[in-house]
Write a protein that holds these residues in place. Sequence first.
Motif, PDB file in Angstrom:
ATOM      1  N   LEU A   1      -7.118 -11.345  -6.139  1.00  0.00           N
ATOM      2  CA  LEU A   1      -8.329 -10.849  -5.490  1.00  0.00           C
ATOM      3  C   LEU A   1      -9.570 -11.293  -6.234  1.00  0.00           C
ATOM      4  N   ALA A   2      -9.469 -11.432  -7.528  1.00  0.00           N
ATOM      5  CA  ALA A   2     -10.536 -11.981  -8.377  1.00  0.00           C
ATOM      6  C   ALA A   2     -11.918 -11.472  -8.005  1.00  0.00           C
ATOM      7  N   GLY A   3     -12.076 -10.179  -8.100  1.00  0.00           N
ATOM      8  CA  GLY A   3     -13.396  -9.621  -7.839  1.00  0.00           C
ATOM      9  C   GLY A   3     -13.504  -9.043  -6.448  1.00  0.00           C
ATOM     10  N   SER A   4     -14.701  -8.896  -6.031  1.00  0.00           N
ATOM     11  CA  SER A   4     -14.976  -8.207  -4.782  1.00  0.00           C
ATOM     12  C   SER A   4     -14.650  -9.057  -3.565  1.00  0.00           C
ATOM     13  N   LEU A   5     -13.988  -8.430  -2.630  1.00  0.00           N
ATOM     14  CA  LEU A   5     -13.760  -9.065  -1.323  1.00  0.00           C
ATOM     15  C   LEU A   5     -14.681  -8.442  -0.292  1.00  0.00           C
ATOM     16  N   GLY A   6     -15.654  -7.689  -0.778  1.00  0.00           N
ATOM     17  CA  GLY A   6     -16.536  -6.992   0.148  1.00  0.00           C
ATOM     18  C   GLY A   6     -15.857  -5.790   0.759  1.00  0.00           C
ATOM     19  N   LEU A   7     -14.872  -5.223   0.056  1.00  0.00           N
ATOM     20  CA  LEU A   7     -14.162  -4.070   0.572  1.00  0.00           C
ATOM     21  C   LEU A   7     -15.017  -2.821   0.440  1.00  0.00           C
ATOM     22  N   THR A   8     -14.930  -1.984   1.435  1.00  0.00           N
ATOM     23  CA  THR A   8     -15.584  -0.688   1.410  1.00  0.00           C
ATOM     24  C   THR A   8     -14.541   0.352   1.795  1.00  0.00           C
ATOM     25  N   PRO A   9     -14.838   1.631   1.608  1.00  0.00           N
ATOM     26  CA  PRO A   9     -13.880   2.642   2.051  1.00  0.00           C
ATOM     27  C   PRO A   9     -13.571   2.557   3.547  1.00  0.00           C
ATOM     28  N   ALA A  10     -14.488   1.972   4.323  1.00  0.00           N
ATOM     29  CA  ALA A  10     -14.296   1.851   5.768  1.00  0.00           C
ATOM     30  C   ALA A  10     -13.514   0.596   6.172  1.00  0.00           C
ATOM     31  N   THR A  11     -13.145  -0.234   5.196  1.00  0.00           N
ATOM     32  CA  THR A  11     -12.370  -1.440   5.503  1.00  0.00           C
ATOM     33  C   THR A  11     -11.019  -1.030   6.071  1.00  0.00           C
ATOM     34  N   THR A  12     -10.651  -1.614   7.209  1.00  0.00           N
ATOM     35  CA  THR A  12      -9.359  -1.284   7.820  1.00  0.00           C
ATOM     36  C   THR A  12      -8.258  -2.158   7.226  1.00  0.00           C
ATOM     37  N   ILE A  13      -7.026  -1.712   7.421  1.00  0.00           N
ATOM     38  CA  ILE A  13      -5.881  -2.489   6.959  1.00  0.00           C
ATOM     39  C   ILE A  13      -5.859  -3.843   7.671  1.00  0.00           C
TER      40      ILE A  13
ATOM     41  N   LEU B   1       0.825  -1.211   0.000  1.00  0.00           N
ATOM     42  CA  LEU B   1       0.000   0.000   0.000  1.00  0.00           C
ATOM     43  C   LEU B   1       0.858   1.259   0.000  1.00  0.00           C
ATOM     44  N   ALA B   2       1.944   1.246   0.749  1.00  0.00           N
ATOM     45  CA  ALA B   2       2.851   2.398   0.774  1.00  0.00           C
ATOM     46  C   ALA B   2       3.469   2.615  -0.601  1.00  0.00           C
ATOM     47  N   GLU B   3       3.851   1.527  -1.244  1.00  0.00           N
ATOM     48  CA  GLU B   3       4.419   1.601  -2.587  1.00  0.00           C
ATOM     49  C   GLU B   3       3.415   2.206  -3.578  1.00  0.00           C
ATOM     50  N   ILE B   4       2.185   1.764  -3.516  1.00  0.00           N
ATOM     51  CA  ILE B   4       1.157   2.220  -4.454  1.00  0.00           C
ATOM     52  C   ILE B   4       0.749   3.667  -4.200  1.00  0.00           C
ATOM     53  N   THR B   5       0.585   4.021  -2.935  1.00  0.00           N
ATOM     54  CA  THR B   5       0.042   5.341  -2.602  1.00  0.00           C
ATOM     55  C   THR B   5       1.110   6.403  -2.379  1.00  0.00           C
ATOM     56  N   GLY B   6       2.355   5.985  -2.185  1.00  0.00           N
ATOM     57  CA  GLY B   6       3.408   6.948  -1.881  1.00  0.00           C
ATOM     58  C   GLY B   6       3.361   7.428  -0.441  1.00  0.00           C
ATOM     59  N   THR B   7       2.611   6.719   0.385  1.00  0.00           N
ATOM     60  CA  THR B   7       2.480   7.059   1.801  1.00  0.00           C
ATOM     61  C   THR B   7       3.565   6.344   2.592  1.00  0.00           C
ATOM     62  N   ASP B   8       4.150   7.029   3.562  1.00  0.00           N
ATOM     63  CA  ASP B   8       5.172   6.428   4.408  1.00  0.00           C
ATOM     64  C   ASP B   8       4.555   5.282   5.205  1.00  0.00           C
ATOM     65  N   GLU B   9       5.254   4.156   5.278  1.00  0.00           N
ATOM     66  CA  GLU B   9       4.738   2.977   5.997  1.00  0.00           C
ATOM     67  C   GLU B   9       4.395   3.285   7.446  1.00  0.00           C
ATOM     68  N   GLU B  10       5.109   4.220   8.055  1.00  0.00           N
ATOM     69  CA  GLU B  10       4.875   4.543   9.462  1.00  0.00           C
ATOM     70  C   GLU B  10       3.535   5.232   9.686  1.00  0.00           C
ATOM     71  N   GLU B  11       2.916   5.716   8.612  1.00  0.00           N
ATOM     72  CA  GLU B  11       1.621   6.380   8.738  1.00  0.00           C
ATOM     73  C   GLU B  11       0.458   5.391   8.812  1.00  0.00           C
ATOM     74  N   PHE B  12       0.720   4.127   8.518  1.00  0.00           N
ATOM     75  CA  PHE B  12      -0.318   3.104   8.561  1.00  0.00           C
ATOM     76  C   PHE B  12      -0.426   2.515   9.956  1.00  0.00           C
ATOM     77  N   THR B  13      -1.656   2.230  10.350  1.00  0.00           N
ATOM     78  CA  THR B  13      -1.923   1.475  11.573  1.00  0.00           C
ATOM     79  C   THR B  13      -2.935   0.400  11.194  1.00  0.00           C
ATOM     80  N   PRO B  14      -3.135  -0.587  12.040  1.00  0.00           N
ATOM     81  CA  PRO B  14      -4.156  -1.587  11.724  1.00  0.00           C
ATOM     82  C   PRO B  14      -5.551  -0.972  11.540  1.00  0.00           C
ATOM     83  N   GLN B  15      -5.810   0.177  12.173  1.00  0.00           N
ATOM     84  CA  GLN B  15      -7.121   0.805  12.066  1.00  0.00           C
ATOM     85  C   GLN B  15      -7.222   1.789  10.900  1.00  0.00           C
ATOM     86  N   THR B  16      -6.142   2.005  10.160  1.00  0.00           N
ATOM     87  CA  THR B  16      -6.187   2.854   8.976  1.00  0.00           C
ATOM     88  C   THR B  16      -7.160   2.231   7.980  1.00  0.00           C
TER      89      THR B  16
END
Length: 90
Positions: free
Chosen positions: A54-66, A12-27
């Motif tokens: 992933l082959a389609g939907s995993l039921g992810l929503t914008p509120a899905t946490t890491i 995710l950090a690679e894709i978004t350009g976000t520093d890994e330290e900014e992620f938490t399990p609740q992100t």
Amino acid sequence: MPITYDDVVSILAEITGTDEEEFTPQTTLLDVKIDSLDLAVFDTILAERHGVDLAGSLGLTPATTIADFTHVLSEQSASAEAAPSVTGTP
């Protein structure tokens, strides 16, 4: 080996350009501004590096946490490892 939280954060950090330290399990995916194109890139990287599709939907929503995302991917990667190869190669 199942995918770990650190694997997910690294990708995710690679894709978004976000520093890994900014992620938490609740992100959430919304917090890191993951869109459908980013998920397609994520899917490609997972397939190449971990043999998970992933082959389609995993039921992810914008509120899905890491943490939730990692749990689902870990289950899928464990299932993928247990499945026999259809190409005949290990």
